[in-house]
Design a protein around this motif. Sequence first.
Motif, mmCIF file in Angstrom:
data_model
loop_
_atom_site.group_PDB
_atom_site.id
_atom_site.type_symbol
_atom_site.label_atom_id
_atom_site.label_comp_id
_atom_site.label_asym_id
_atom_site.label_seq_id
_atom_site.Cartn_x
_atom_site.Cartn_y
_atom_site.Cartn_z
ATOM 1 N N ARG A 22 84.382 -22.001 -19.766
ATOM 2 C CA ARG A 22 83.714 -20.884 -19.099
ATOM 3 C C ARG A 22 83.060 -20.211 -19.996
ATOM 4 N N HIS A 23 83.396 -20.239 -21.336
ATOM 5 C CA HIS A 23 82.777 -19.275 -22.487
ATOM 6 C C HIS A 23 81.265 -19.862 -22.518
ATOM 7 N N ARG A 24 81.129 -21.150 -22.372
ATOM 8 C CA ARG A 24 79.715 -22.039 -22.807
ATOM 9 C C ARG A 24 78.975 -21.449 -21.303
ATOM 10 N N VAL A 25 79.340 -21.213 -20.203
ATOM 11 C CA VAL A 25 78.673 -20.880 -19.059
ATOM 12 C C VAL A 25 78.310 -19.124 -19.344
ATOM 13 N N ALA A 26 79.465 -18.296 -19.758
ATOM 14 C CA ALA A 26 78.883 -17.133 -20.030
ATOM 15 C C ALA A 26 77.913 -16.976 -21.153
ATOM 16 N N ALA A 27 77.954 -17.943 -22.135
ATOM 17 C CA ALA A 27 76.970 -17.777 -23.143
ATOM 18 C C ALA A 27 75.755 -18.183 -22.728
ATOM 19 N N ALA A 28 75.404 -19.215 -21.822
ATOM 20 C CA ALA A 28 74.422 -19.570 -21.328
ATOM 21 C C ALA A 28 73.520 -18.660 -20.353
ATOM 22 N N PHE A 29 74.574 -17.833 -19.622
ATOM 23 C CA PHE A 29 74.136 -16.588 -18.702
ATOM 24 C C PHE A 29 73.359 -15.634 -19.533
ATOM 25 N N ALA A 30 74.337 -15.335 -20.506
ATOM 26 C CA ALA A 30 73.738 -14.303 -21.354
ATOM 27 C C ALA A 30 72.456 -14.754 -22.330
ATOM 28 N N LEU A 31 72.344 -16.027 -22.737
ATOM 29 C CA LEU A 31 71.026 -16.558 -23.516
ATOM 30 C C LEU A 31 70.074 -16.252 -22.335
ATOM 31 N N THR B 256 71.899 -8.318 -21.598
ATOM 32 C CA THR B 256 72.671 -9.452 -22.118
ATOM 33 C C THR B 256 73.967 -9.555 -21.963
ATOM 34 N N VAL B 257 74.505 -8.104 -22.196
ATOM 35 C CA VAL B 257 76.149 -7.921 -21.913
ATOM 36 C C VAL B 257 76.353 -8.255 -20.538
ATOM 37 N N LEU B 258 75.457 -7.665 -19.543
ATOM 38 C CA LEU B 258 75.652 -7.555 -18.190
ATOM 39 C C LEU B 258 75.701 -9.457 -17.612
ATOM 40 N N GLY B 259 74.754 -9.945 -18.393
ATOM 41 C CA GLY B 259 75.001 -11.320 -17.987
ATOM 42 C C GLY B 259 75.956 -12.155 -18.739
ATOM 43 N N SER C 280 69.400 -14.377 -19.824
ATOM 44 C CA SER C 280 69.163 -12.836 -19.509
ATOM 45 C C SER C 280 68.680 -12.414 -20.720
ATOM 46 N N LEU C 281 69.069 -12.849 -22.143
ATOM 47 C CA LEU C 281 68.326 -12.109 -23.304
ATOM 48 C C LEU C 281 67.079 -12.521 -23.402
ATOM 49 N N VAL C 282 66.445 -13.890 -23.140
ATOM 50 C CA VAL C 282 65.249 -14.579 -22.968
ATOM 51 C C VAL C 282 64.498 -13.665 -21.952
ATOM 52 N N VAL C 283 64.956 -13.685 -20.846
ATOM 53 C CA VAL C 283 64.119 -13.164 -19.771
ATOM 54 C C VAL C 283 63.706 -11.843 -19.784
ATOM 55 N N THR C 284 64.776 -10.961 -20.027
ATOM 56 C CA THR C 284 64.380 -9.508 -20.269
ATOM 57 C C THR C 284 63.715 -9.247 -21.419
#
Length: 459
Positions: A16-25, A179-182, A27-31
Amino acid sequence: MQSVLDRIPLRRFPLRHRVAAAFALVSLVVTGLFATVTWNVAALYLVEQRVEGATRQADGNVALVERTLAANPRGEGLDDLLTGLAGTPGITVALHRGGGWTTSGRTVELDDLPSPLLDLARSGTPARQRVLVEGVPSLVIAVPLDGGDMFVEVLPLQLLDTNLRLLGWILTVGVAASTVLGLGLGHWAGMRALLPLTELARAAGRVAGGDLSARLPDSSDAELAPLVATFNRNTDALEQRVRRDARFAADVSHELRSPLTTLINAVAVLRRRRGELPPTAQQAVDLLDGDVHRFRRMVEDLLEISRSDTLEREPWELGALVRGLVATRSGAPVPEVDAPEPVTVPVDRRRLDQVLGNLLDNADAHGGGALRVGVSARAGRGRIEVDDGGPGVPPEQRTAVFERFARGTLAGRRGDGDGTGLGLSLVSAHVRRHDGEVWIEERPGGGARVVVELPGEAG
């Protein structure tokens, strides 16, 4: 060659931490990409608009200066005109005429202006450049005039620079917030996605702990339904097998009681007439007497293990129970009872007495007798410690000794002990039924320490 991401031990982190990190990454790249493009486009547009507007204004000012010079070759009224052209605060207007400078507005060192820019204007080519003038971002526009003269205008870009900085901070904060939201969304999505696995792990843990009634709730998900059905089906089969094995053990043990009683009575008769028997027969009677009594204890332990009746829990003070049990024991070293404060937990008195009795018997058989029985409270749980001064239990055997018919170093050796190999297994079964834990650790100073922890209000 492996990339940096390949060398990062991602598998050490929970899924679940890896999934959260993937979402954050993501989000960071896109935004981040969106913010970069937005800032560049906005900056280019604002700067171009400012430069074009300043250039048109400078062209208009040059036209006024040329008309004034055409009407008054001597430059009468030129100072007033330059003062009017530099009416906006912060603007510098300069006219190079006759080898000298006439300036108005904000005072700047004209010698500090870029020489290539001025040389290009002297050669007859209009030029403009963004530079720092005395620490202020400015736009310098140089326009050639007739007769080798030159008009220079210095416009501050401080407000534009401030707006661009503000836009940059807003976009940066937006990227960080995204990123935090992601990260939060990824954590929530990971927990939701892994919820069936969490329920599966919880149910499997309950089954491993002896609760064979644990089942997974039915699922309508096309991918999860087969997993749920397979787990529940296997658990049903396991429960039925365990019940059949327990019923078989109970039936066998029950059927053995009658012939065992006959054997015990027959041995008792032989024991009473032992003196009439020859020495060889006396030894045979002694061996038979010991094995028959061990056989009886084994049958009783098997019956106890196979019993599935519910617990009859009542609040009992552990210190008082330990003292009472130790006081009734005879023919063995009396251990010290260390119970400095009352500890009350809800337990089944019969089963707890059997747990304590088996632990003390185990210490007598393998540890030279119990030295201390401690009672204490740990985080709302009642704790019982049985210490002995024997050789201890090797770490690799501390789990195996709780299995059935495990007798430690005496396993497989006849005549070296009278244990049945079921005592600690019965202890483990009773403690699990109380939702407690039992384990073995090394006693400070040498020997073994068996620890039993039981849940409940301790006080």
